[in-house]
Design a protein around this motif. Structure first.
Motif, PDB file in Angstrom:
ATOM      1  N   ILE A 102      -2.290 -16.614 -13.890  1.00  0.00           N
ATOM      2  CA  ILE A 102      -2.053 -15.384 -14.647  1.00  0.00           C
ATOM      3  C   ILE A 102      -3.303 -14.524 -14.553  1.00  0.00           C
ATOM      4  N   VAL A 103      -3.141 -13.297 -14.089  1.00  0.00           N
ATOM      5  CA  VAL A 103      -4.277 -12.380 -13.978  1.00  0.00           C
ATOM      6  C   VAL A 103      -3.951 -11.082 -14.702  1.00  0.00           C
ATOM      7  N   CYS A 104      -4.989 -10.359 -15.083  1.00  0.00           N
ATOM      8  CA  CYS A 104      -4.814  -9.079 -15.779  1.00  0.00           C
ATOM      9  C   CYS A 104      -5.125  -7.920 -14.853  1.00  0.00           C
ATOM     10  N   SER A 105      -4.334  -6.879 -15.001  1.00  0.00           N
ATOM     11  CA  SER A 105      -4.624  -5.599 -14.360  1.00  0.00           C
ATOM     12  C   SER A 105      -4.741  -4.583 -15.490  1.00  0.00           C
ATOM     13  N   GLN A 106      -5.983  -4.229 -15.826  1.00  0.00           N
ATOM     14  CA  GLN A 106      -6.203  -3.428 -17.031  1.00  0.00           C
ATOM     15  C   GLN A 106      -6.183  -1.935 -16.736  1.00  0.00           C
ATOM     16  N   GLU A 107      -5.368  -1.216 -17.501  1.00  0.00           N
ATOM     17  CA  GLU A 107      -5.258   0.230 -17.364  1.00  0.00           C
ATOM     18  C   GLU A 107      -6.288   0.912 -18.271  1.00  0.00           C
ATOM     19  N   LYS A 108      -6.950   1.944 -17.763  1.00  0.00           N
ATOM     20  CA  LYS A 108      -7.863   2.715 -18.608  1.00  0.00           C
ATOM     21  C   LYS A 108      -7.096   3.745 -19.420  1.00  0.00           C
ATOM     22  N   GLU A 109      -5.886   4.082 -18.956  1.00  0.00           N
ATOM     23  CA  GLU A 109      -4.974   4.963 -19.685  1.00  0.00           C
ATOM     24  C   GLU A 109      -3.569   4.442 -19.434  1.00  0.00           C
ATOM     25  N   PRO A 110      -2.614   4.738 -20.336  1.00  0.00           N
ATOM     26  CA  PRO A 110      -1.239   4.286 -20.103  1.00  0.00           C
ATOM     27  C   PRO A 110      -0.729   4.832 -18.769  1.00  0.00           C
ATOM     28  N   MET A 111      -0.215   3.937 -17.912  1.00  0.00           N
ATOM     29  CA  MET A 111       0.156   4.304 -16.548  1.00  0.00           C
ATOM     30  C   MET A 111       1.665   4.342 -16.321  1.00  0.00           C
ATOM     31  N   GLY A 112       2.464   4.278 -17.406  1.00  0.00           N
ATOM     32  CA  GLY A 112       3.906   4.313 -17.231  1.00  0.00           C
ATOM     33  C   GLY A 112       4.427   3.022 -16.637  1.00  0.00           C
ATOM     34  N   THR A 113       5.585   3.100 -15.964  1.00  0.00           N
ATOM     35  CA  THR A 113       6.205   1.900 -15.399  1.00  0.00           C
ATOM     36  C   THR A 113       5.978   1.749 -13.898  1.00  0.00           C
ATOM     37  N   ALA A 114       5.454   2.792 -13.237  1.00  0.00           N
ATOM     38  CA  ALA A 114       5.174   2.685 -11.801  1.00  0.00           C
ATOM     39  C   ALA A 114       3.676   2.633 -11.512  1.00  0.00           C
ATOM     40  N   GLY A 115       2.875   3.377 -12.269  1.00  0.00           N
ATOM     41  CA  GLY A 115       1.422   3.384 -12.067  1.00  0.00           C
ATOM     42  C   GLY A 115       0.804   1.993 -12.000  1.00  0.00           C
ATOM     43  N   PRO A 116       1.225   1.059 -12.868  1.00  0.00           N
ATOM     44  CA  PRO A 116       0.643  -0.289 -12.815  1.00  0.00           C
ATOM     45  C   PRO A 116       0.873  -0.997 -11.475  1.00  0.00           C
ATOM     46  N   LEU A 117       1.960  -0.654 -10.762  1.00  0.00           N
ATOM     47  CA  LEU A 117       2.189  -1.267  -9.451  1.00  0.00           C
ATOM     48  C   LEU A 117       1.142  -0.803  -8.457  1.00  0.00           C
ATOM     49  N   ALA A 118       0.807   0.497  -8.514  1.00  0.00           N
ATOM     50  CA  ALA A 118      -0.234   1.019  -7.629  1.00  0.00           C
ATOM     51  C   ALA A 118      -1.589   0.407  -7.964  1.00  0.00           C
ATOM     52  N   LEU A 119      -1.835   0.224  -9.254  1.00  0.00           N
ATOM     53  CA  LEU A 119      -3.107  -0.353  -9.699  1.00  0.00           C
ATOM     54  C   LEU A 119      -3.265  -1.801  -9.219  1.00  0.00           C
ATOM     55  N   ALA A 120      -2.147  -2.532  -9.160  1.00  0.00           N
ATOM     56  CA  ALA A 120      -2.179  -3.950  -8.762  1.00  0.00           C
ATOM     57  C   ALA A 120      -1.734  -4.143  -7.314  1.00  0.00           C
ATOM     58  N   ARG A 121      -1.809  -3.081  -6.512  1.00  0.00           N
ATOM     59  CA  ARG A 121      -1.294  -3.106  -5.131  1.00  0.00           C
ATOM     60  C   ARG A 121      -1.831  -4.295  -4.323  1.00  0.00           C
ATOM     61  N   GLU A 122      -3.135  -4.538  -4.404  1.00  0.00           N
ATOM     62  CA  GLU A 122      -3.736  -5.581  -3.570  1.00  0.00           C
ATOM     63  C   GLU A 122      -3.214  -6.966  -3.925  1.00  0.00           C
ATOM     64  N   THR A 123      -2.871  -7.171  -5.180  1.00  0.00           N
ATOM     65  CA  THR A 123      -2.335  -8.468  -5.597  1.00  0.00           C
ATOM     66  C   THR A 123      -0.867  -8.603  -5.215  1.00  0.00           C
ATOM     67  N   LEU A 124      -0.098  -7.530  -5.389  1.00  0.00           N
ATOM     68  CA  LEU A 124       1.352  -7.604  -5.186  1.00  0.00           C
ATOM     69  C   LEU A 124       1.746  -7.666  -3.713  1.00  0.00           C
ATOM     70  N   ASP A 125       0.975  -7.023  -2.851  1.00  0.00           N
ATOM     71  CA  ASP A 125       1.299  -7.009  -1.423  1.00  0.00           C
ATOM     72  C   ASP A 125       0.532  -8.119  -0.718  1.00  0.00           C
ATOM     73  N   ASP A 126       1.243  -9.176  -0.310  1.00  0.00           N
ATOM     74  CA  ASP A 126       0.581 -10.315   0.335  1.00  0.00           C
ATOM     75  C   ASP A 126       0.402 -10.117   1.840  1.00  0.00           C
TER      76      ASP A 126
END
Length: 360
Positions: free
Chosen positions: A75-99
């Motif tokens: 379990i890892v955290c991807s911390q937002e500095k501001e609320p990023m909606g429902t799509a922004g967090p995917l961009a923020l965690a791109r390196e983890t999600l794309d293997d």
């Protein structure tokens, strides 16, 4: 496989419980809400879960340390500095999600409780070569929701917000399977996957919908939380789960932590969960309610359609009904009546509340 759970919200609809801890860590059926999801993800083959957070990050980090080893999932955290909606967090965690191998990943809203048909949904997604697959659920009154319109193969044609005329009865259930190519459509900014990303995927004929056959509920507010309790316990009964309580005084589906103590002459159920360390006195009546960790309910009290928060005390011969929610460490004195009272943490209630009110 990886998954991202959207846990960034402040949980305002579930206050006062979320004044004490983030919404995903609020107990649901005797364990944090988010644990139900992570367990289902593990069964579906996920080995790493990303939590997209921006509220009380230190509490979430403590949760990770406690549960990561118990669950056997990274379990890892991807911390937002501001609320990023429902799509922004995917961009923020791109390196983890794309293997780098094109492996699909799951995206879940943290307050959804359902049968989690994740493996079947993943197979459906792969078989259709989809870029994204939305879990949809059937509703009786689609005019209250955004409806997903699809063909007989599940290909999404369009979305209709609160339709005045019937166009379909399937709504977005808040769980998705996405292929990594979807990340190319998402900018690193606050954005909505439902409104700003999915319509473009649908226009390219690469968006599909998988229909959930079992129960579903967004448990992000008290009334729906209690409805979700009923659906979850009913599902346990259908599966003949040995965790459901049995014995004298148990009426219908009831979940009791082994460490809870229950007095004599009680009538408990239907649709009740009693968490760890609770002490239930003699002659108590509980129905359609949640009793969270460390609660004490004294003799001959009645609690119906309510949520009693952590370490609270309900006095003898008291009656709580009509969706009362007691925050953490609330004390209700003896022989009081509470009707729809929302009580903030660490309060002492000395007088009855006969009409629904927020006690600050």
């Amino acid at each position: 496989m990886r998954a991202l759970i959207l846990v960034g919200g402040y949980g305002t609809r579930l206050r006062p419980l979320t004044l004490s801890c983030p919404k995903p860590l609020v107990e649901f059926c005797n364990k944090p809400m988010i644990i139900h999801q992570i367990e289902a993800l593990k069964v579906a083959g996920c080995t790493e879960v990303v939590l997209a957070i921006n509220y009380q990050p230190e509490v979430m980090m403590g949760f990770i340390q406690e549960w990561q080893e118990k669950l056997g999932v990274k379990i890892v955290c991807s911390q937002e500095k501001e609320p990023m909606g429902t799509a922004g967090p995917l961009a923020l965690a791109r390196e983890t999600l794309d293997d780098g191998k094109g492996t699909p990943f799951f995206v879940l809203n943290s307050d959804v409780i359902c049968d989690y048909p994740l493996k079947d949904m993943l197979d459906f997604h792969k078989a259709r070569g989809a870029e994204a697959t939305i879990l949809v659920t059937k509703v009786d009154d689609p005019t209250k929701y955004g409806v997903v319109v699809m063909d007989e193969y599940g290909q999404v044609q369009r979305f209709v917000e609160k339709p005045k005329e019937f166009v379909g009865d399937k709504i977005n259930a808040g769980i998705y399977v996405c292929s990594p190519t979807i990340l190319n459509r998402i900018e690193l900014r606050p954005t909505s996957i439902e409104r700003e990303v999915f319509p473009h995927v649908a226009a390219d004929n690469r968006l599909y919908a998988y229909t959930l056959n079992g129960y579903w509920m967004d448990v992000g507010q008290p009334k729906d939380y209690l409805k979700g309790l009923h659906l979850y316990l009913d599902s346990m009964a259908i599966r003949q789960s040995p965790q459901l309580a049995k014995g004298p005084g148990i009426n219908g589906n009831v979940l009791v932590d082994p460490s809870a103590k229950i007095g004599e002459g009680c009538l408990i159920g239907p649709d009740v969960s009693i968490s760890a360390g609770c002490v239930i006195g003699n002659g108590v009546r509980l129905s359609h309610c949640v009793v969270m960790r460390g609660v004490r309910i004294k003799d001959h009290s009645k609690v119906e359609s309510c949520i009693v928060g952590w370490d609270s005390t309900v006095g003898a011969w008291s009656r709580l009904e009509n969706h009362c929610v007691l925050g953490e460490d609330v004390t209700v004195k003896d022989e009081l009546y509470l009707n729809g009272a929302i009580v903030l943490p660490h309060k002492e209630i000395k007088e009855s509340v006969s009409t629904p009110a927020i006690i600050l």
